[in-house]
Design an enzyme around this catalytic site. Sequence first.
Site, PDB file in Angstrom:
ATOM      1  N   HIS A   1       8.602  -2.581   9.596  1.00 17.32           N
ATOM      2  CA  HIS A   1       7.871  -3.084   8.445  1.00 17.32           C
ATOM      3  C   HIS A   1       8.709  -3.070   7.155  1.00 17.32           C
ATOM      4  O   HIS A   1       9.219  -2.019   6.762  1.00 17.32           O
ATOM      5  CB  HIS A   1       6.615  -2.223   8.261  1.00 17.32           C
ATOM      6  CG  HIS A   1       5.584  -2.845   7.371  1.00 17.32           C
ATOM      7  ND1 HIS A   1       5.080  -4.116   7.578  1.00 17.32           N
ATOM      8  CD2 HIS A   1       4.959  -2.372   6.273  1.00 17.32           C
ATOM      9  CE1 HIS A   1       4.179  -4.383   6.642  1.00 17.32           C
ATOM     10  NE2 HIS A   1       4.086  -3.346   5.836  1.00 17.32           N
TER      11      HIS A   1
ATOM     12  N   SER B   1       3.779  -6.546   2.137  1.00 17.82           N
ATOM     13  CA  SER B   1       2.653  -6.022   2.902  1.00 17.82           C
ATOM     14  C   SER B   1       1.341  -6.540   2.295  1.00 17.82           C
ATOM     15  O   SER B   1       1.230  -7.743   2.090  1.00 17.82           O
ATOM     16  CB  SER B   1       2.757  -4.492   2.951  1.00 17.82           C
ATOM     17  OG  SER B   1       2.037  -3.996   4.039  1.00 17.82           O
ATOM     18  N   GLN B   2       0.388  -5.667   1.963  1.00 22.27           N
ATOM     19  CA  GLN B   2      -0.886  -6.218   1.464  1.00 22.27           C
ATOM     20  C   GLN B   2      -0.689  -7.052   0.190  1.00 22.27           C
ATOM     21  O   GLN B   2      -1.488  -7.947  -0.104  1.00 22.27           O
ATOM     22  CB  GLN B   2      -1.921  -5.108   1.230  1.00 22.27           C
ATOM     23  CG  GLN B   2      -1.631  -4.182   0.073  1.00 22.27           C
ATOM     24  CD  GLN B   2      -2.653  -3.048  -0.078  1.00 22.27           C
ATOM     25  OE1 GLN B   2      -3.453  -2.791   0.814  1.00 22.27           O
ATOM     26  NE2 GLN B   2      -2.617  -2.351  -1.215  1.00 22.27           N
TER      27      GLN B   2
ATOM     28  N   MET C   1       0.834  -1.201   0.000  1.00 24.38           N
ATOM     29  CA  MET C   1       0.000   0.000   0.000  1.00 24.38           C
ATOM     30  C   MET C   1       0.873   1.256   0.000  1.00 24.38           C
ATOM     31  O   MET C   1       1.868   1.317   0.712  1.00 24.38           O
ATOM     32  CB  MET C   1      -0.850  -0.033   1.277  1.00 24.38           C
ATOM     33  CG  MET C   1      -1.740   1.147   1.488  1.00 24.38           C
ATOM     34  SD  MET C   1      -2.613   0.989   3.068  1.00 24.38           S
ATOM     35  CE  MET C   1      -1.421   1.687   4.170  1.00 24.38           C
TER      36      MET C   1
ATOM     37  N   ASP D   1       7.728  -4.343  13.863  1.00 21.19           N
ATOM     38  CA  ASP D   1       6.803  -3.731  12.915  1.00 21.19           C
ATOM     39  C   ASP D   1       5.896  -2.722  13.625  1.00 21.19           C
ATOM     40  O   ASP D   1       5.176  -3.076  14.547  1.00 21.19           O
ATOM     41  CB  ASP D   1       5.950  -4.831  12.259  1.00 21.19           C
ATOM     42  CG  ASP D   1       5.322  -4.383  10.960  1.00 21.19           C
ATOM     43  OD1 ASP D   1       4.802  -3.248  10.921  1.00 21.19           O
ATOM     44  OD2 ASP D   1       5.359  -5.150   9.986  1.00 21.19           O
TER      45      ASP D   1
END
Length: 302
Positions: A285, A111-112, A36, A229
């Site tokens: 992250h 991530s996503q 994202m 994270d």
Amino acid sequence: MVASTKMILYAAALFLLVPLTTPQAGPVPVVLWHGMGDSCCNPLSMGSIKRLVEQKVGDGVYVKSLMIGSNIVQDTENGFFMNANDQVANVCAQLKNDPKVQQGYNAMGFSQGGQFLRAVAQRCPSPPMLNLISFGGQHQGVYGFPHCPGENQTLCDEVRKLLNFGAYIPWIQDFLAQAEYWHDPLNEAEYREKSVFLADINQEKNFNQTYKTNLLKLKNMVLVKFAYDTMVDPKESEWFGFYNEGQGVKLYNMTQSKLYQQDLIGLKELNESGRIALLESPGDHLQFTDAWFEANILKFLK
Ligand SMILES: *[C@@H]1O[C@H](CO)[C@@H](O)[C@H](O)[C@H]1NC(C)=O
Ligand SMILES: *[C@@H]1O[C@H](CO)[C@@H](O)[C@H](O)[C@H]1NC(C)=O
Ligand SMILES: *[C@@H]1O[C@H](CO)[C@@H](O)[C@H](O)[C@H]1NC(C)=O
Ligand SMILES: *[C@@H]1O[C@H](CO)[C@@H](O)[C@H](O)[C@H]1NC(C)=O
């Protein structure tokens, strides 16, 4: 004499082995799906990952960094404002139409992009995904939006406003990708009923045997969690953990999850056949060093 015998043996060995062990010339292609706030082609993020893979895997490996839409701006915006199911369908079509990945590919999701690529594995078995490597993917969703990645703060503010307004309100669910993996442990029933993406791929709405059969085709599912994270709440979601129902503090882990216990998507079978790797990178992250990548990830790409 000796040399030529060796040559003959070598040639015979190659003749026997090549068709069995190398389904394609050169290394297995690698498909990247950005997170994202990011795009396919930012030289500082996916661009540097692409170069890293090209350099470490070598042999002219084909690396495809997925773009959703027809340019970088659209790609970034679609990461927020395009239904995750449509994004997955878009990627399935891109992969079907790319002659270079027809014999199989390894997938790296960021991530996503991690949970989105898992959906690709579950819904679109052809061309085959061989290894799925998820970097900080939120496989049980998120219950919080503490920081905003990427360069455009405006987009994140917009997302926060909508999530606060109501992630499960149908018109928001229908277009906001982050609402589609919003997992509210205080409202599990509403999540199961209304989440159009995550509750579907996690088989919490209906059970679709095809999703499980397809995920079990993977050689390995590699789940990278980031030890510090600050972006993903809870970060345990990166390893299929999540908050126990009814509160937002206590967590269960993968083995304790309903997904695992009832083997809804094949996690148990994958684990028992030694095909799940739970890895941790000691950073925030998506932070890992080239050395960490080389020591932990490269073996799945070679
Ligand atoms: C199960 O998933 C497959 C793959 O996405 C799909 O083609 C099929 O329609 C689904 N079946 C049901 C009953 O939803
Ligand atoms: C942020 O994204 C919005 C919507 O796409 C766009 O209108 C705006 O110009 C972007 N801002 C920056 C600083 O890129
Ligand atoms: C989950 O926690 C249980 C109990 O502490 C432990 O036995 C199990 O190994 C853990 N599973 C994972 C995947 O960490
Ligand atoms: C999952 O796999 C690991 C490693 O193979 C094993 O130690 C563990 O017992 C497995 N968990 C279950 C619940 O089978």
